[in-house]
Every structure is written in structure tokens, then in C-alpha cells.
Write a protein that holds these residues in place. Structure first.
Motif, PDB file in Angstrom:
ATOM      1  N   SER A  85       0.889  -1.196  -0.110  1.00  0.00           N
ATOM      2  CA  SER A  85      -0.135  -0.014  -0.074  1.00  0.00           C
ATOM      3  C   SER A  85       0.890   1.331  -0.017  1.00  0.00           C
ATOM      4  CB  SER A  85      -0.983   0.094   1.279  1.00  0.00           C
ATOM      5  OG  SER A  85      -1.970  -1.239   1.123  1.00  0.00           O
ATOM      6  N   GLY A  86       2.017   1.253   0.713  1.00  0.00           N
ATOM      7  CA  GLY A  86       2.969   2.289   0.760  1.00  0.00           C
ATOM      8  C   GLY A  86       3.349   2.565  -0.529  1.00  0.00           C
ATOM      9  N   GLY A  87       3.704   1.605  -1.402  1.00  0.00           N
ATOM     10  CA  GLY A  87       4.462   1.360  -2.706  1.00  0.00           C
ATOM     11  C   GLY A  87       3.748   1.898  -4.098  1.00  0.00           C
ATOM     12  N   ILE A  88       2.527   2.062  -3.793  1.00  0.00           N
ATOM     13  CA  ILE A  88       1.629   2.211  -5.019  1.00  0.00           C
ATOM     14  C   ILE A  88       0.955   3.812  -4.441  1.00  0.00           C
ATOM     15  CG2 ILE A  88      -0.383   1.918  -6.364  1.00  0.00           C
ATOM     16  CD1 ILE A  88       0.209  -1.195  -5.956  1.00  0.00           C
ATOM     17  N   THR A 109       4.404 -19.779 -17.516  1.00  0.00           N
ATOM     18  CA  THR A 109       4.486 -18.600 -18.340  1.00  0.00           C
ATOM     19  C   THR A 109       3.145 -17.987 -17.943  1.00  0.00           C
ATOM     20  OG1 THR A 109       5.977 -19.462 -20.011  1.00  0.00           O
ATOM     21  CG2 THR A 109       4.764 -17.325 -20.339  1.00  0.00           C
ATOM     22  N   TYR A 110       3.401 -16.739 -17.366  1.00  0.00           N
ATOM     23  CA  TYR A 110       2.090 -16.155 -17.020  1.00  0.00           C
ATOM     24  C   TYR A 110       2.028 -14.785 -17.564  1.00  0.00           C
ATOM     25  CZ  TYR A 110       1.862 -19.373 -13.186  1.00  0.00           C
ATOM     26  OH  TYR A 110       1.809 -20.666 -12.343  1.00  0.00           O
ATOM     27  N   PRO A 111       0.556 -14.119 -17.972  1.00  0.00           N
ATOM     28  CA  PRO A 111       0.728 -12.868 -18.314  1.00  0.00           C
ATOM     29  C   PRO A 111       1.136 -11.930 -17.320  1.00  0.00           C
ATOM     30  CG  PRO A 111      -1.395 -13.712 -17.827  1.00  0.00           C
ATOM     31  CD  PRO A 111      -0.599 -14.791 -17.557  1.00  0.00           C
ATOM     32  N   ALA A 112       1.809 -10.850 -17.826  1.00  0.00           N
ATOM     33  CA  ALA A 112       2.380  -9.639 -17.247  1.00  0.00           C
ATOM     34  C   ALA A 112       2.136  -8.305 -17.644  1.00  0.00           C
ATOM     35  CB  ALA A 112       3.867  -9.728 -16.774  1.00  0.00           C
ATOM     36  N   ILE A 113       1.814  -7.356 -16.750  1.00  0.00           N
ATOM     37  CA  ILE A 113       1.482  -6.050 -17.447  1.00  0.00           C
ATOM     38  C   ILE A 113       2.266  -5.132 -16.685  1.00  0.00           C
ATOM     39  CG2 ILE A 113      -0.450  -4.254 -17.673  1.00  0.00           C
ATOM     40  CD1 ILE A 113      -2.415  -6.703 -18.228  1.00  0.00           C
ATOM     41  N   GLN A 114       2.913  -4.231 -17.311  1.00  0.00           N
ATOM     42  CA  GLN A 114       3.533  -3.082 -16.487  1.00  0.00           C
ATOM     43  C   GLN A 114       2.848  -2.054 -16.866  1.00  0.00           C
ATOM     44  OE1 GLN A 114       7.431  -2.998 -18.057  1.00  0.00           O
ATOM     45  NE2 GLN A 114       8.345  -3.881 -16.503  1.00  0.00           N
ATOM     46  N   TYR A 115       2.300  -1.344 -15.468  1.00  0.00           N
ATOM     47  CA  TYR A 115       1.476   0.087 -15.614  1.00  0.00           C
ATOM     48  C   TYR A 115       2.520   0.971 -15.255  1.00  0.00           C
ATOM     49  CZ  TYR A 115      -2.374  -3.123 -15.000  1.00  0.00           C
ATOM     50  OH  TYR A 115      -3.439  -3.866 -15.533  1.00  0.00           O
ATOM     51  N   LYS A 126       9.673   6.615 -15.238  1.00  0.00           N
ATOM     52  CA  LYS A 126      10.745   6.407 -13.947  1.00  0.00           C
ATOM     53  C   LYS A 126      10.048   5.486 -12.819  1.00  0.00           C
ATOM     54  CE  LYS A 126      12.445  11.138 -14.289  1.00  0.00           C
ATOM     55  NZ  LYS A 126      12.671  12.282 -13.622  1.00  0.00           N
ATOM     56  N   ASP A 127       8.607   5.496 -12.703  1.00  0.00           N
ATOM     57  CA  ASP A 127       7.739   4.729 -11.805  1.00  0.00           C
ATOM     58  C   ASP A 127       6.999   3.674 -12.775  1.00  0.00           C
ATOM     59  OD1 ASP A 127       8.859   6.336 -10.147  1.00  0.00           O
ATOM     60  OD2 ASP A 127       7.318   7.726 -10.152  1.00  0.00           O
ATOM     61  N   ASN A 135      -4.172 -16.887 -15.721  1.00  0.00           N
ATOM     62  CA  ASN A 135      -4.923 -16.668 -16.592  1.00  0.00           C
ATOM     63  C   ASN A 135      -6.398 -16.221 -16.144  1.00  0.00           C
ATOM     64  OD1 ASN A 135      -2.975 -17.210 -18.694  1.00  0.00           O
ATOM     65  ND2 ASN A 135      -3.450 -19.426 -18.394  1.00  0.00           N
ATOM     66  N   ASP A 136      -6.902 -16.678 -15.049  1.00  0.00           N
ATOM     67  CA  ASP A 136      -8.137 -16.386 -14.657  1.00  0.00           C
ATOM     68  C   ASP A 136      -8.400 -14.823 -13.999  1.00  0.00           C
ATOM     69  OD1 ASP A 136      -7.087 -16.778 -12.239  1.00  0.00           O
ATOM     70  OD2 ASP A 136      -8.298 -18.162 -11.183  1.00  0.00           O
ATOM     71  N   GLY A 137      -7.440 -14.310 -13.980  1.00  0.00           N
ATOM     72  CA  GLY A 137      -7.272 -12.817 -13.472  1.00  0.00           C
ATOM     73  C   GLY A 137      -6.729 -12.734 -12.236  1.00  0.00           C
ATOM     74  N   LYS A 138      -6.526 -13.714 -11.391  1.00  0.00           N
ATOM     75  CA  LYS A 138      -6.179 -13.527 -10.107  1.00  0.00           C
ATOM     76  C   LYS A 138      -4.467 -13.071 -10.150  1.00  0.00           C
ATOM     77  CE  LYS A 138      -9.459 -15.704  -7.773  1.00  0.00           C
ATOM     78  NZ  LYS A 138     -10.126 -15.457  -6.847  1.00  0.00           N
ATOM     79  N   ILE A 139      -4.289 -12.226  -9.275  1.00  0.00           N
ATOM     80  CA  ILE A 139      -2.950 -11.578  -9.029  1.00  0.00           C
ATOM     81  C   ILE A 139      -1.686 -12.522  -8.546  1.00  0.00           C
ATOM     82  CG2 ILE A 139      -1.589  -9.730  -8.116  1.00  0.00           C
ATOM     83  CD1 ILE A 139      -4.234  -8.063  -8.619  1.00  0.00           C
ATOM     84  N   LEU A 140      -0.901 -12.628  -9.113  1.00  0.00           N
ATOM     85  CA  LEU A 140       0.195 -13.678  -8.576  1.00  0.00           C
ATOM     86  C   LEU A 140       1.244 -12.812  -8.007  1.00  0.00           C
ATOM     87  CD1 LEU A 140       1.262 -16.425 -11.010  1.00  0.00           C
ATOM     88  CD2 LEU A 140       0.641 -16.620  -8.808  1.00  0.00           C
ATOM     89  N   GLY A 141       1.615 -11.518  -8.471  1.00  0.00           N
ATOM     90  CA  GLY A 141       2.838 -10.771  -7.705  1.00  0.00           C
ATOM     91  C   GLY A 141       2.582  -9.348  -8.313  1.00  0.00           C
ATOM     92  N   VAL A 142       2.950  -8.275  -7.613  1.00  0.00           N
ATOM     93  CA  VAL A 142       3.058  -7.024  -7.855  1.00  0.00           C
ATOM     94  C   VAL A 142       4.129  -6.446  -7.377  1.00  0.00           C
ATOM     95  CG1 VAL A 142       1.865  -4.793  -7.326  1.00  0.00           C
ATOM     96  CG2 VAL A 142       0.325  -6.848  -7.556  1.00  0.00           C
ATOM     97  N   LYS A 143       4.647  -5.690  -8.208  1.00  0.00           N
ATOM     98  CA  LYS A 143       6.133  -5.089  -8.085  1.00  0.00           C
ATOM     99  C   LYS A 143       6.115  -3.874  -8.299  1.00  0.00           C
ATOM    100  CE  LYS A 143      11.091  -5.534  -8.675  1.00  0.00           C
ATOM    101  NZ  LYS A 143      12.119  -6.027  -9.526  1.00  0.00           N
ATOM    102  N   PRO A 144       6.090  -2.694  -7.409  1.00  0.00           N
ATOM    103  CA  PRO A 144       6.111  -1.381  -7.685  1.00  0.00           C
ATOM    104  C   PRO A 144       7.618  -0.950  -7.747  1.00  0.00           C
ATOM    105  CG  PRO A 144       5.308  -1.546  -5.646  1.00  0.00           C
ATOM    106  CD  PRO A 144       5.546  -2.724  -6.014  1.00  0.00           C
ATOM    107  N   SER A 145       8.078  -0.324  -8.694  1.00  0.00           N
ATOM    108  CA  SER A 145       9.567   0.080  -8.811  1.00  0.00           C
ATOM    109  C   SER A 145       9.645   1.511  -9.026  1.00  0.00           C
ATOM    110  CB  SER A 145      10.308  -0.586  -9.741  1.00  0.00           C
ATOM    111  OG  SER A 145       9.867  -0.547 -11.305  1.00  0.00           O
ATOM    112  N   TYR A 146      10.181   2.587  -8.043  1.00  0.00           N
ATOM    113  CA  TYR A 146      10.369   3.720  -8.298  1.00  0.00           C
ATOM    114  C   TYR A 146      11.785   4.415  -8.537  1.00  0.00           C
ATOM    115  CZ  TYR A 146       5.774   3.925  -6.640  1.00  0.00           C
ATOM    116  OH  TYR A 146       4.281   3.751  -6.669  1.00  0.00           O
ATOM    117  N   SER A 147      11.957   5.434  -9.228  1.00  0.00           N
ATOM    118  CA  SER A 147      13.118   5.920  -9.466  1.00  0.00           C
ATOM    119  C   SER A 147      13.850   6.391  -8.013  1.00  0.00           C
ATOM    120  CB  SER A 147      13.152   7.194 -10.421  1.00  0.00           C
ATOM    121  OG  SER A 147      12.258   8.175  -9.933  1.00  0.00           O
ATOM    122  N   LYS A 148      14.891   6.461  -8.001  1.00  0.00           N
ATOM    123  CA  LYS A 148      15.895   6.954  -6.716  1.00  0.00           C
ATOM    124  C   LYS A 148      15.796   8.500  -6.734  1.00  0.00           C
ATOM    125  CE  LYS A 148      17.319   2.911  -5.525  1.00  0.00           C
ATOM    126  NZ  LYS A 148      16.348   1.960  -5.161  1.00  0.00           N
TER     127      LYS A 148
END
Length: 148
Positions: A85-88, A109-115, A126-127, A135-148
Motif C-alpha cells: 500500500s505504501g509502494g503504490i 508462463t504467466y501474463p504480465a502487465i507493466q503500468y 521512472k515509476d 489466466n483467470d485474472g487472479k494476481i500472482l505478484g505486484v512489484k512497484p519500482s520507483y526511481s531513486k
């Protein structure tokens, strides 16, 4: 002379049974953007991600639990949800930057989307927030990445 022969025998026996040491390198799997996800699937996954972000914003644990995959439910705890929650940034709007497929450690292999955030005009952004779906829409992982 006997001592020299015994010492040489010991060294030759120990070197004969020595193990080979090999270097193992762990690489982060990269997203394959050459294989594109159909637009209707992207919209489906985008709706799932929007519901997930809304559940994080309101701190609704049950909604978050219903949107994540069964494979990761046992790994997700309250602390991880708070860090995520603090990363998004909930005030900024997101849009799809790129999509593709990502191979994970289970060799599937899983579908991945970068926002990216709509107010981030830099190229590349940057972010980013990378989300891996089942495939059913359930989320396997979320990784926010921010510029320093």
C-alpha cells in the motif's frame, strides 16, 4: 623417503576425491514482450488490478484475499499488504505501459502487465508497477519500482 611417498599419496588421494565447484548464477526472469496479450484480456486483467488497488486503498483484507492467487495466499500477510500500500500511489492514475508474458520459477508462463503513471512523461517511465496474473485474472505478484 617413506614419509615423502606417504605425503604424496595423501595429496593424490585427496585430489582424486575433490569436488568440482561450479558457479551458479540466478537471473531475474525478464518479460517477453514479443508475444502480446490480446486487448480483451488486457482489459480483463486491468479490471482485476483496479479492484486490487481499490481494496488496498480501503485496506479491505477480504477483497485483497479474493483477488490474489491461491498460490501466494499463504505467503501474503498484513505487513506485506501495508508495504505494498505504501509502494503504490493512490492519487495518481495508471495506464498500461507494456504487456507480455513472464516465465516464473515454476517454469510456467504467466501474463504480465507493466503500468505507468499517466503524469510520468519520461521515456522509459521512472515509476512502474509490474503485475503478474494467472489466466483467470487472479494476481500472482505486484512489484512497484520507483526511481531513486
Amino acid at each position: 623417503m617413506k614419509k615423502l611417498i606417504v605425503v604424496l599419496c595423501l595429496f593424490s588421494v585427496s585430489s582424486a576425491f575433490a569436488q568440482d565447484v561450479k558457479k551458479v548464477e540466478v537471473q531475474s526472469p525478464s518479460m517477453d514482450i514479443s508475444a502480446s496479450i490480446p486487448k480483451d484480456k488486457i482489459e480483463f486483467y486491468n479490471q482485476s488490478f483496479s479492484k486490487f488497488v481499490s481494496a488496498l486503498k480501503t485496506a479491505d483484507k477480504q477483497a485483497v484475499g479474493s483477488l490474489i492467487s491461491e498460490k501466494v495466499k499463504s505467503l501474503v500477510d498484513e505487513n506485506m499488504i501495508q508495504k505494498l500500500s505504501g509502494g503504490i500511489s493512490f492519487e495518481r492514475k495508471t495506464e498500461v505501459y507494456q504487456s507480455g508474458y513472464q516465465k516464473l520459477l515454476d517454469n510456467q508462463t504467466y501474463p504480465a502487465i507493466q503500468y505507468k503513471y499517466t503524469d510520468d512523461q519520461s521515456n522509459p517511465p521512472k515509476d512502474l508497477i509490474t503485475v503478474i496474473f494467472e489466466n483467470d485474472g487472479k494476481i500472482l505478484g505486484v512489484k512497484p519500482s520507483y526511481s531513486k
